[in-house]
Design a protein around this motif. Structure first.
Motif, PDB file in Angstrom:
ATOM      1  N   THR A 171       0.860  -1.182   0.000  1.00  0.00           N
ATOM      2  CA  THR A 171       0.000   0.000   0.000  1.00  0.00           C
ATOM      3  C   THR A 171       0.893   1.227   0.000  1.00  0.00           C
ATOM      4  OG1 THR A 171      -1.786  -1.087   1.221  1.00  0.00           O
ATOM      5  CG2 THR A 171      -1.756   1.321   1.223  1.00  0.00           C
ATOM      6  N   THR A 172       0.716   2.069  -0.983  1.00  0.00           N
ATOM      7  CA  THR A 172       1.481   3.317  -1.053  1.00  0.00           C
ATOM      8  C   THR A 172       0.755   4.380  -0.248  1.00  0.00           C
ATOM      9  OG1 THR A 172       2.305   2.767  -3.258  1.00  0.00           O
ATOM     10  CG2 THR A 172       2.426   5.076  -2.570  1.00  0.00           C
ATOM     11  N   VAL A 173       1.451   4.919   0.723  1.00  0.00           N
ATOM     12  CA  VAL A 173       0.870   5.954   1.584  1.00  0.00           C
ATOM     13  C   VAL A 173       1.460   7.305   1.210  1.00  0.00           C
ATOM     14  CG1 VAL A 173       0.693   6.799   3.950  1.00  0.00           C
ATOM     15  CG2 VAL A 173       0.438   4.352   3.466  1.00  0.00           C
ATOM     16  N   SER A 174       0.597   8.250   0.955  1.00  0.00           N
ATOM     17  CA  SER A 174       1.026   9.624   0.691  1.00  0.00           C
ATOM     18  C   SER A 174       0.445  10.503   1.790  1.00  0.00           C
ATOM     19  CB  SER A 174       0.519  10.101  -0.671  1.00  0.00           C
ATOM     20  OG  SER A 174       1.043   9.290  -1.701  1.00  0.00           O
ATOM     21  N   VAL A 175       1.327  11.222   2.472  1.00  0.00           N
ATOM     22  CA  VAL A 175       0.891  12.116   3.530  1.00  0.00           C
ATOM     23  C   VAL A 175       0.976  13.538   2.998  1.00  0.00           C
ATOM     24  CG1 VAL A 175       1.284  12.923   5.887  1.00  0.00           C
ATOM     25  CG2 VAL A 175       1.718  10.519   5.286  1.00  0.00           C
ATOM     26  N   SER A 176      -0.158  14.203   2.962  1.00  0.00           N
ATOM     27  CA  SER A 176      -0.197  15.573   2.433  1.00  0.00           C
ATOM     28  C   SER A 176      -0.125  16.575   3.578  1.00  0.00           C
ATOM     29  CB  SER A 176      -1.470  15.785   1.627  1.00  0.00           C
ATOM     30  OG  SER A 176      -2.603  15.524   2.432  1.00  0.00           O
TER      31      SER A 176
END
Lengths: 113, 114
Positions: free
Chosen positions: A107-112
């Motif tokens: 799972t690719t997690v992107s934190v904005s």
């Protein structure tokens, strides 16, 4: 055969929000379960592992995971994410020490901000 | 903590040539593994090795692949001959004989077959 399913290919969360990454496994007994994180162009780093005992395990960087035998799951959680948590997270299982470690698709997690 | 070292970090090779990927496992570990990761995809198990023998191998571990660890030196993955589809990052891992041993991974060798 054993397998690991991570149903969410991508997750985007805001910094400071909570995070849950889902992992389901298929194995007739209780496997050894792991969560790894992979930063860009790097190897895998172990976040936490479950072998037996308390179903809630604590890991590095305030990650924790909960094992559920009834649901065949090992979900990863973090109460408050930081931008540095942006990475790919892999759930994995092994049926015993020294055997193959079987990974989910990640799972690719992107934190904005 | 203890580390697994992989040499080289990058390798470009002509299709059909032989390549050897080297892994220096954690010193007291006795189980060794190779994994293949194509860009953006999951880690896929290739083979594990213990006491001088292959213990398990997957369908990805083609006849062109071989592993060995001569005299306790590097644990190697040899591909002969290489094919275009062998282009990937290859990760080595090791673990001890304890039942609940961690698997320690190297940083990978990025192989490009042209």
């Amino acid at each position: 055969a054993q397998s690991v399913t991570q149903p969410d290919a991508r997750v985007t969360v805001s910094e400071g929000a909570s995070l849950q990454l889902r992992c389901k496994y298929s194995y007739s007994a209780t496997p050894y379960l792991f969560w790894y994180v992979q930063y860009p162009r790097q190897g895998l780093q172990l976040l936490l592992k479950y072998y037996s005992g308390d179903p809630v395990v604590q890991g590095v960087n305030s990650f924790e995971a909960e094992f559920s035998k009834s649901n065949s799951s090992f979900h990863l959680q973090k109460a408050s994410v930081h931008w540095s948590d942006s990475a790919v997270y892999f759930c994995a299982l092994s049926i015993q020490g020294g055997r193959a470690l079987i990974f989910g698709t990640g799972t690719t997690v992107s934190v904005s901000p | 903590g203890p580390k697994v070292l992989q040499i080289p970090s990058h390798q470009i090779i002509d299709m059909g040539q032989m390549v050897t990927l080297n892994c220096d496992p954690v010193s007291n570990h006795l189980y060794f593994y190779w994994y293949k990761q194509i860009l953006g995809q999951q880690m896929e198990f290739l083979v594990n090795f213990y006491n001088g023998k292959v213990m398990e191998k997957s369908k990805l571990f083609k006849d062109q692949f071989s592993v060995e660890r001569p005299d306790g030196s590097y644990f190697t993955l040899k591909i002969q001959p290489t094919a275009l589809e062998d282009s990937a990052v290859y990760f080595c891992a090791s673990s001890s004989t304890y039942a609940n041993s961690d698997y320690t991974f190297g940083s990978g060798t990025r192989l490009l077959v042209i």
